[in-house]
Design a protein around this motif. Structure first.
Motif, PDB file in Angstrom:
ATOM      1  N   PHE A  29      11.619  40.372  69.042  1.00 26.38           N
ATOM      2  CA  PHE A  29      11.913  39.573  70.226  1.00 26.38           C
ATOM      3  C   PHE A  29      10.631  38.987  70.796  1.00 26.38           C
ATOM      4  N   GLY A  30      10.742  37.771  71.306  1.00 20.69           N
ATOM      5  CA  GLY A  30       9.599  37.092  71.895  1.00 20.69           C
ATOM      6  C   GLY A  30       9.280  37.574  73.297  1.00 20.69           C
ATOM      7  N   THR A  31      10.277  38.119  73.998  1.00 18.58           N
ATOM      8  CA  THR A  31      10.050  38.573  75.371  1.00 18.58           C
ATOM      9  C   THR A  31      10.618  39.980  75.563  1.00 18.58           C
ATOM     10  N   ALA A  32      10.076  40.667  76.548  1.00 23.56           N
ATOM     11  CA  ALA A  32      10.574  42.004  76.882  1.00 23.56           C
ATOM     12  C   ALA A  32      12.010  41.926  77.396  1.00 23.56           C
ATOM     13  N   GLY A  33      12.348  40.835  78.082  1.00 23.72           N
ATOM     14  CA  GLY A  33      13.709  40.657  78.584  1.00 23.72           C
ATOM     15  C   GLY A  33      14.736  40.582  77.472  1.00 23.72           C
ATOM     16  N   GLU A  34      14.394  39.882  76.387  1.00 19.93           N
ATOM     17  CA  GLU A  34      15.306  39.794  75.244  1.00 19.93           C
ATOM     18  C   GLU A  34      15.510  41.162  74.616  1.00 19.93           C
ATOM     19  N   ARG A  35      14.412  41.899  74.454  1.00 20.43           N
ATOM     20  CA  ARG A  35      14.530  43.228  73.839  1.00 20.43           C
ATOM     21  C   ARG A  35      15.366  44.160  74.718  1.00 20.43           C
ATOM     22  N   GLU A  36      15.159  44.111  76.018  1.00 24.71           N
ATOM     23  CA  GLU A  36      15.925  44.971  76.924  1.00 24.71           C
ATOM     24  C   GLU A  36      17.407  44.591  76.914  1.00 24.71           C
ATOM     25  N   ALA A  37      17.701  43.287  76.868  1.00 22.73           N
ATOM     26  CA  ALA A  37      19.096  42.845  76.784  1.00 22.73           C
ATOM     27  C   ALA A  37      19.732  43.343  75.496  1.00 22.73           C
ATOM     28  N   PHE A  38      18.990  43.255  74.392  1.00 22.60           N
ATOM     29  CA  PHE A  38      19.466  43.751  73.099  1.00 22.60           C
ATOM     30  C   PHE A  38      19.788  45.243  73.191  1.00 22.60           C
ATOM     31  N   ARG A  39      18.877  46.000  73.799  1.00 21.09           N
ATOM     32  CA  ARG A  39      19.082  47.441  73.922  1.00 21.09           C
ATOM     33  C   ARG A  39      20.281  47.778  74.805  1.00 21.09           C
ATOM     34  N   GLN A  40      20.490  47.002  75.859  1.00 21.48           N
ATOM     35  CA  GLN A  40      21.656  47.222  76.711  1.00 21.48           C
ATOM     36  C   GLN A  40      22.943  46.901  75.949  1.00 21.48           C
ATOM     37  N   LEU A  41      22.916  45.836  75.166  1.00 20.09           N
ATOM     38  CA  LEU A  41      24.111  45.426  74.423  1.00 20.09           C
ATOM     39  C   LEU A  41      24.509  46.449  73.365  1.00 20.09           C
ATOM     40  N   ILE A  42      23.526  46.983  72.625  1.00 16.66           N
ATOM     41  CA  ILE A  42      23.887  47.911  71.542  1.00 16.66           C
ATOM     42  C   ILE A  42      24.318  49.280  72.059  1.00 16.66           C
ATOM     43  N   ARG A  43      24.101  49.555  73.346  1.00 18.85           N
ATOM     44  CA  ARG A  43      24.590  50.805  73.931  1.00 18.85           C
ATOM     45  C   ARG A  43      26.099  50.774  74.160  1.00 18.85           C
ATOM     46  N   ILE A  44      26.680  49.592  74.125  1.00 18.64           N
ATOM     47  CA  ILE A  44      28.107  49.432  74.380  1.00 18.64           C
ATOM     48  C   ILE A  44      28.884  49.789  73.117  1.00 18.64           C
ATOM     49  N   SER A  45      29.898  50.608  73.277  1.00 22.17           N
ATOM     50  CA  SER A  45      30.727  51.033  72.157  1.00 22.17           C
ATOM     51  C   SER A  45      31.341  49.814  71.464  1.00 22.17           C
ATOM     52  N   GLY A  46      31.194  49.757  70.163  1.00 25.35           N
ATOM     53  CA  GLY A  46      31.767  48.663  69.387  1.00 25.35           C
ATOM     54  C   GLY A  46      30.868  47.445  69.254  1.00 25.35           C
ATOM     55  N   VAL A  47      29.699  47.479  69.886  1.00 19.26           N
ATOM     56  CA  VAL A  47      28.750  46.366  69.774  1.00 19.26           C
ATOM     57  C   VAL A  47      27.553  46.851  68.967  1.00 19.26           C
ATOM     58  N   GLY A  48      27.398  46.287  67.782  1.00 21.21           N
ATOM     59  CA  GLY A  48      26.280  46.660  66.932  1.00 21.21           C
ATOM     60  C   GLY A  48      25.132  45.673  67.069  1.00 21.21           C
ATOM     61  N   PRO A  49      24.060  45.944  66.349  1.00 23.16           N
ATOM     62  CA  PRO A  49      22.892  45.060  66.415  1.00 23.16           C
ATOM     63  C   PRO A  49      23.191  43.610  66.030  1.00 23.16           C
ATOM     64  N   ARG A  50      24.038  43.395  65.043  1.00 20.05           N
ATOM     65  CA  ARG A  50      24.355  42.020  64.627  1.00 20.05           C
ATOM     66  C   ARG A  50      25.067  41.261  65.743  1.00 20.05           C
ATOM     67  N   THR A  51      26.005  41.909  66.407  1.00 16.82           N
ATOM     68  CA  THR A  51      26.719  41.277  67.520  1.00 16.82           C
ATOM     69  C   THR A  51      25.762  41.006  68.668  1.00 16.82           C
ATOM     70  N   ALA A  52      24.888  41.964  68.973  1.00 18.19           N
ATOM     71  CA  ALA A  52      23.910  41.789  70.046  1.00 18.19           C
ATOM     72  C   ALA A  52      22.983  40.620  69.726  1.00 18.19           C
ATOM     73  N   LEU A  53      22.562  40.513  68.467  1.00 19.53           N
ATOM     74  CA  LEU A  53      21.700  39.403  68.055  1.00 19.53           C
ATOM     75  C   LEU A  53      22.441  38.080  68.197  1.00 19.53           C
ATOM     76  N   SER A  54      23.725  38.071  67.870  1.00 19.89           N
ATOM     77  CA  SER A  54      24.544  36.870  68.005  1.00 19.89           C
ATOM     78  C   SER A  54      24.656  36.442  69.465  1.00 19.89           C
ATOM     79  N   VAL A  55      24.851  37.408  70.362  1.00 15.82           N
ATOM     80  CA  VAL A  55      24.940  37.095  71.792  1.00 15.82           C
ATOM     81  C   VAL A  55      23.622  36.490  72.268  1.00 15.82           C
TER      82      VAL A  55
END
Length: 191
Positions: free
Chosen positions: A63-89
């Motif tokens: 990730f280019g920014t800390a905000g993007e990485r934190e958003a990614f980490r928040q997204l993958i904590r959600i049940s049923g949302v994997g890294p690929r879906t988080a990257l897509s979002v």
């Protein structure tokens, strides 16, 4: 845990980049928002990373920014949302757009992202409510001054996307004031 990589950009093949660090080439999956802001092949780049280890694979996300990485980490904590879906979002929406959608509970904005249906969007909004806030707002690129962060925030508030605002910010002279920087950036973006 690998938290950050700095090296030479050896190859760009969306959504993956090859980053060479001291003779070791790391394949890193990045969201399109980061991909568009990367320098040319052969240039030096620094990416914040998130390392995912699964039974069948080890994948590095950058990730280019800390905000993007934190958003990614928040997204993958959600049940049923994997890294690929988080990257897509993150490829379909900026971090500030995600924060605004969660604040407004606007599932229509999330359903515009490929692979996100109405039920998934509603679950994302429900799960992210209360976990997303100022910490997931638009993050300034690493190493910028408070004035540059304020200029970036102003450009994002005016409707420019992170890529446009970041490019305008890079073109500003160092040490520029907030009001002068906003004026200069708007002139550059108007061209």
């Amino acid at each position: 845990m690998i938290g950050k990589l700095t090296g030479t950009l050896a190859d760009k093949n969306p959504p993956q980049v090859l980053l060479e660090c001291h003779g070791v080439g790391y394949e890193v999956d990045v969201p399109m928002s980061t991909f568009y802001n990367l320098p040319g092949v052969g240039d030096k780049v620094s990416l914040l990373t998130h390392f995912v280890v699964r039974e069948d694979a080890q994948v590095l996300y950058g990730f280019g920014t800390a905000g993007e990485r934190e958003a990614f980490r928040q997204l993958i904590r959600i049940s049923g949302v994997g890294p690929r879906t988080a990257l897509s979002v993150l490829s379909g929406m900026s971090v500030s757009d995600i924060a605004q959608a969660v604040t407004a509970q606007d599932s229509a904005r999330l359903t515009k992202v490929p692979g996100i249906g109405k039920k998934t969007a509603e679950r994302l909004l429900l799960e992210l409510k209360g976990r997303i806030g100022a910490d997931l707002g638009p993050a300034a690129p690493g190493g910028v001054s408070d004035a540059q962060a304020d200029i970036l925030q102003a450009l994002l508030a005016l409707g420019y996307n992170e890529r446009e605002a970041g490019a305008a910010l890079k073109a500003l002279p160092p040490g520029v004031g907030v009001s002068e920087g906003i004026k200069s950036a708007l002139k550059a973006l108007a061209r």
